[in-house]
Structures are given as structure tokens and as C-alpha cells.
Design a protein around this motif. Structure first.
Motif, mmCIF file in Angstrom:
data_model
loop_
_atom_site.group_PDB
_atom_site.id
_atom_site.type_symbol
_atom_site.label_atom_id
_atom_site.label_comp_id
_atom_site.label_asym_id
_atom_site.label_seq_id
_atom_site.Cartn_x
_atom_site.Cartn_y
_atom_site.Cartn_z
ATOM 1 N N GLU A 109 96.809 73.939 9.936
ATOM 2 C CA GLU A 109 95.657 74.069 10.834
ATOM 3 C C GLU A 109 95.232 72.709 11.381
ATOM 4 N N ASN A 110 95.255 71.707 10.537
ATOM 5 C CA ASN A 110 94.894 70.360 10.971
ATOM 6 C C ASN A 110 95.832 69.868 12.070
ATOM 7 N N ILE A 111 97.136 70.049 11.873
ATOM 8 C CA ILE A 111 98.112 69.607 12.869
ATOM 9 C C ILE A 111 97.922 70.371 14.174
ATOM 10 N N LEU A 112 97.781 71.680 14.083
ATOM 11 C CA LEU A 112 97.598 72.493 15.286
ATOM 12 C C LEU A 112 96.334 72.092 16.037
ATOM 13 N N SER A 113 95.229 71.922 15.314
ATOM 14 C CA SER A 113 93.953 71.573 15.955
ATOM 15 C C SER A 113 94.044 70.214 16.645
ATOM 16 N N ARG A 114 94.691 69.245 16.011
ATOM 17 C CA ARG A 114 94.828 67.924 16.619
ATOM 18 C C ARG A 114 95.716 67.968 17.864
ATOM 19 N N CYS A 115 96.666 68.884 17.873
ATOM 20 C CA CYS A 115 97.535 69.011 19.046
ATOM 21 C C CYS A 115 96.810 69.656 20.231
ATOM 22 N N LEU A 116 95.976 70.664 19.975
ATOM 23 C CA LEU A 116 95.500 71.530 21.054
ATOM 24 C C LEU A 116 94.020 71.407 21.401
ATOM 25 N N ILE A 117 93.176 71.000 20.455
ATOM 26 C CA ILE A 117 91.723 71.072 20.689
ATOM 27 C C ILE A 117 91.177 69.719 21.115
ATOM 28 N N ARG A 118 90.332 69.754 22.136
ATOM 29 C CA ARG A 118 89.637 68.567 22.629
ATOM 30 C C ARG A 118 88.137 68.865 22.678
ATOM 31 N N PRO A 119 87.289 67.817 22.668
ATOM 32 C CA PRO A 119 85.843 68.053 22.746
ATOM 33 C C PRO A 119 85.479 68.926 23.946
ATOM 34 N N GLY A 120 84.641 69.914 23.697
ATOM 35 C CA GLY A 120 84.220 70.839 24.746
ATOM 36 C C GLY A 120 85.028 72.115 24.808
ATOM 37 N N HIS A 121 86.101 72.206 24.023
ATOM 38 C CA HIS A 121 86.910 73.415 24.010
ATOM 39 C C HIS A 121 86.208 74.541 23.250
ATOM 40 N N HIS A 122 86.598 75.765 23.585
ATOM 41 C CA HIS A 122 86.057 76.962 22.945
ATOM 42 C C HIS A 122 87.218 77.768 22.382
ATOM 43 N N ILE A 123 87.094 78.162 21.097
ATOM 44 C CA ILE A 123 88.173 78.882 20.437
ATOM 45 C C ILE A 123 87.661 80.234 19.970
ATOM 46 N N PRO A 124 88.077 81.324 20.635
ATOM 47 C CA PRO A 124 87.695 82.664 20.176
ATOM 48 C C PRO A 124 88.585 83.133 19.042
ATOM 49 N N GLY A 125 88.013 83.927 18.142
ATOM 50 C CA GLY A 125 88.797 84.445 17.030
ATOM 51 C C GLY A 125 88.170 85.682 16.425
ATOM 52 N N ASN A 126 88.982 86.450 15.696
ATOM 53 C CA ASN A 126 88.473 87.674 15.057
ATOM 54 C C ASN A 126 87.864 87.336 13.696
ATOM 55 N N MET A 127 86.686 86.761 13.751
ATOM 56 C CA MET A 127 85.862 86.270 12.655
ATOM 57 C C MET A 127 86.395 84.916 12.165
ATOM 58 N N TYR A 128 85.469 84.069 11.763
ATOM 59 C CA TYR A 128 85.846 82.730 11.325
ATOM 60 C C TYR A 128 86.487 82.773 9.953
ATOM 61 N N PHE A 129 87.306 81.766 9.656
ATOM 62 C CA PHE A 129 87.632 81.435 8.280
ATOM 63 C C PHE A 129 87.209 79.992 8.051
ATOM 64 N N THR A 130 86.864 79.674 6.822
ATOM 65 C CA THR A 130 86.191 78.409 6.513
ATOM 66 C C THR A 130 86.979 77.192 6.988
#
Length: 481
Positions: A109-130
Motif C-alpha cells: 500500500e505504501n509503494i502504491l500510494s507513493r506512486c499514484l497519490i498527490r496532495p489534493g487527490h480523492h480516493i473512493p473506496g468500499n469502506m476504509y481500512f485502517t
């Protein structure tokens, strides 16, 4: 004839070759241990836990074939044959081309998030996980819950409460723009909703909508084999297909996946990130070298890579996953027969107690689910997991506690580790506590609260004597003496 047909708890498709002793504890020991742990069962020494239902992550029993794979693991730093075995297994059973190992799911998850997410992005999901949401927020993103409303109702008995509400997803896309959504984050099954599955029909609708907008879909695949089993049992048109085939069909509707191999794959450690896009795969490999190790071992020993590969092959066996789900169902049935409020329908990895209904006298701001985990330990040495306001954390903007509609205690069953007698012991404790629920009318308050993932390290103090002394008439000693 299926030997499990008509049997309330069918015989396991394995026999025991090695055992690990678990030590009985006295009521006095449990009281002292819980106080020393700051009323956070996650901080208890494992040797003072009689039945450990804290998590199914890495706590299951590996098979003789997995242990044999451990002995045959190739510990070469680069290009280990164990990596190529893992790569081949992921490609065969999950269908992703590019496979990057990581030491566990949150590392992926850390690797994926660093690759794809930037400040201001919005990530929809079917309920959060911690951990998933934490990585998304640490990289500047904002999580949006797009699961169907029924998933937040513990009594709503629907077959696929993990489904996405397409209207919620469309509204978010219209509001923020597709360019601000790096991917849709889907779990199958949905842990925080009680282990609820997503249907293939719903996933196909999500895939069609996201394809029109050019938005990738990333799967949390930790329990997707369990999800495939529920599709086989509940979704029209899939009863005659194998779990392995359904798993491939599920993954085919996504662009990539993060995986904790400590769940479905029976491993004690390990995970991977797998994607279809070659450019994203190259980004991920570069970051894995920085944070995990070379891209062909990703923080894992060669022996663990081999154990995961073998575990993937074992995970899709029909008798294995059937027994797994039926053991959870057996515990749920015993508890529910006594009137104890649980999340319905029952998921594949845990029984979730509705702590808000179980302890109606404990206010939400005093953390009923955390309180119930303490009571379970004091009563019988059982360690469970809080999945309510403590796990939900604080709003990063306001700093206020989040109070999710679901205030749950998760009784998580490790794979191939406990017997029916253990399940009966757990059920008896839960039923006994439910009969004494009026004795608990106050809960806990923080004495120490870390900034992130606070449920792991927080410490508390009880607001009444009942948690200090424990339930009425607990067994003085747990287990054989």
C-alpha cells in the motif's frame, strides 16, 4: 457424496502434525496483565493470551508443503528462483503480469500510494481500512466511502454488502473531476464491514464506469479467495464455476492489487503489489528498492517467497476454503443462538460483535468496542480486536474523534490453527458476558494516544471498577490445569 453435507461443523480436510502449547492463566494474572498493557489487548504478551483472535494476519498454520518450500527457498539476493515461483503463482491464479514482492500488505500500500497519490487527490473506496486510508492520507489524499448504505447496518442481511454504490461514485467524479481520482480502492472482502463480499456484477459495473473516465481500479486482494467463495455460493450463475476461476474473473476486472499474503495464502509473512501497467510497475520497482529491498525479494527472505507461492496454490482448493468459512459460521451460529448481536451476514474470516448493541450502557465516547475487548480478555483470556471509534481515529482537519456507525469487536479466526472445541470455548465466554452486560455501564478514556493508527499503541484507563475487577465469576483458570 460431499462428506460435509448436512454437517453443522464438518471435519477439517487436514490432520494435525505439530502442536504449540498454550498456557492457562488465572483471573488475577489477567487483571494484572491488562492493567500493565494500558487496557489495550494489543499490548498484551502473547504468552498470557489463551485463545488469540486478534487477527488472522500471519497467525495461521502453514502446511507441510509450505514448510518444505521454506527449506527449499533460494536466498540469492538477486533473481532468486523463489521469486520466479511466486511470480508464476500470482500470474496463474490472480492474472496480473507485473509482480513486485513486499514484506506485507501495508508495504505494498505504501509503494502504491507513493506512486499514484498527490496532495489534493480523492480516493473512493468500499469502506476504509485502517492502514490503507493512513497511506492515502499521508500522501495527501482524501478517502471517500462509496459503499452501499446497508454495509453500515449490522442487521441488514444482504448477500453482497461490500458492493459499491454507483451513484455515490458518479457524484464524486462529477464533483472533483476524474483527473483528481488516481484510482478506486476496492476491498474484497470488506473487513471493516464485517468481512462482506462484493459481487462480480457490481464489480463489472464499477469497471465500466471507471473505464469511461479513465480511472484505474486497485483491489485489496488479501481475502479475495474468500470473496470468490461467497460469489460461488450467493451470486446467480457462478455456482458451477471453481473458486480459482472466480478469483481470476474478479482480478480481470481490476488494474492491479495489493496483497497481504498473511491472509488467504496462509503465510506467516509476505505480500505483493501486482499491476498490468508496465510504467507503473517500473515506478513501483524503483520505490521497492528504496523502502523494501531489491525488486526480486521486496523485504522477504527467499524461504518466505517460496512459502507464499505454495500457499497461493493451496488457498484455492475448494475443501480448504469451505472449511475455513464454515468454521467462522459455526462460531457465529453458536453466539447468535444466544441472542448476542452480531453483524449479518457472517463473513469469511471473523465474527463481528455489535459492541454498541452489546453494551448499550457504555457511551460511544467511552469506546464500547474497546471496553468489550477488555471484558473478553478478563473473562477467559481471549484476545479480540476493536473495530470502532478507536480504529477510526480522528478527523485530520478537525481533530475530533470519528464515530463510525459500526462499533464492532472482531473475533478473527486464524486459518487451520484452532479446533471446534476452541470455538465452543469462545462462544461460551461471549454468551456469559452478554448475560452480564448490565454490569458494564462505563468504558475507557485515553491516557496515551499516538498520532497514527492509534489502536495499536494507545493506552487507556477504566472509568469504573468493573473493568479493573473483571466480570462476575470468571473461570479462575483457563483451560486444563
Amino acid at each position: 457424496m460431499d462428506p460435509s453435507a448436512g454437517v453443522r461443523h464438518p471435519a477439517e480436510p487436514w490432520r494435525i502434525k505439530s502442536v504449540e502449547p498454550i498456557r492457562p492463566t488465572s483471573a488475577d494474572e489477567r487483571r494484572g496483565a491488562l492493567a500493565a498493557a494500558g487496557y489495550n489487548v494489543g499490548l498484551l504478551p502473547a504468552e498470557l493470551v489463551y485463545i488469540d483472535l486478534y487477527t488472522d494476519s500471519g497467525t495461521g498454520a502453514m502446511s507441510d508443503r509450505q514448510w518444505a518450500a521454506v527449506m527449499l527457498g533460494d536466498e540469492s539476493y538477486s533473481g532468486s528462483r523463489s521469486f520466479y515461483r511466486l511470480e508464476a503463482a500470482v500470474r496463474e491464479y490472480y492474472g496480473y503480469e507485473h509482480v513486485i514482492p513486499a514484506h506485507q500488505g501495508r508495504a505494498a500500500e505504501n509503494i502504491l500510494s507513493r506512486c499514484l497519490i498527490r496532495p489534493g487527490h480523492h480516493i473512493p473506496g468500499n469502506m476504509y481500512f485502517t492502514t490503507t486510508r493512513e497511506h492515502q492520507e499521508l500522501n495527501g489524499g482524501t478517502f471517500h466511502d462509496i459503499i452501499v448504505d446497508e454495509a453500515h447496518d449490522p442487521e441488514a442481511d444482504l448477500p453482497f454488502k461490500g458492493n459499491v454504490d454507483l451513484t455515490k461514485l458518479e457524484r464524486l467524479i462529477d464533483k472533483v473531476g476524474a483527473g483528481q481520482i488516481p484510482y478506486v480502492s476496492l476491498a474484497a472482502t470488506v473487513n471493516m464491514a464485517g468481512g462482506q463480499p462484493i459481487s462480480l456484477a457490481n464489480l463489472a459495473e464499477v469497471r465500466e464506469l471507471t473505464r469511461r473516465h479513465g480511472i484505474p481500479v486497485i483491489l485489496d486482494a488479501a481475502r479475495t479467495v474468500e470473496n470468490a467463495w461467497f460469489i460461488k455460493q450467493r451470486e446467480p450463475g457462478w455456482a458451477e464455476r471453481t473458486v480459482s476461476e472466480i478469483l481470476r474473473e474478479t482480478c480481470a476486472l481490476t488494474d492491479g492489487a495489493t496483497m497481504s499474503a498473511k491472509k488467504d495464502s496462509f503465510a506467516n509473512i509476505g505480500g505483493w503489489l501486482a499491476v498490468r501497467d508496465s510504467h507503473l510497475a517500473e515506478q513501483a520497482r524503483n520505490l521497492v528498492v528504496v523502502y523494501e529491498g531489491l525488486h526480486t525479494y521486496g523485504g522477504m527472505a527467499g524461504r518466505d517467497l517460496a512459502a507464499v507461492a505454495q500457499g497461493i496454490e493451496e488457498s484455492v482448493r475448494e475443501d480448504s476454503i469451505r472449511t475455513r468459512v464454515q468454521q467462522v459460521a459455526y462460531l457465529a451460529e453458536r453466539i447468535a443462538e444466544a441472542g448476542v448481536p452480531i453483524v449479518r451476514p457472517v463473513g469469511g474470516h471473523a465474527v463481528f460483535l455489535d459492541a454498541a448493541a452489546f453494551l448499550p450502557g457504555v457511551p460511544r465516547e467511552q469506546f464500547p468496542a474497546q471496553t468489550l475487548t477488555c471484558a473478553l480478555y478478563l473473562d477467559a483470556g481471549i484476545r479480540a480486536t476493536e473495530r470502532g471509534a478507536v480504529s477510526a481515529g480522528r478527523d485530520p482537519v478537525t481533530g475530533e474523534n470519528r464515530y463510525p456507525r459500526l462499533e464492532l469487536v472482531r473475533l478473527t479466526i486464524p486459518r487451520r490453527a484452532y479446533t471446534q472445541s476452541h470455538m465452543d470455548f469462545v462462544a461460551d465466554s461471549v454468551i456469559r458476558l452478554y448475560a452480564q452486560r448490565e454490569d458494564l455501564r462505563s468504558g475507557l478514556e485515553f491516557t496515551y494516544e499516538p498520532e497514527t493508527l492509534r489502536f495499536f499503541q494507545s493506552r487507556f484507563q477504566p472509568l469504573s471498577a468493573s473493568l479493573r475487577t473483571g466480570p462476575q465469576d470468571p473461570p479462575d483458570a483457563i483451560g486444563p490445569t
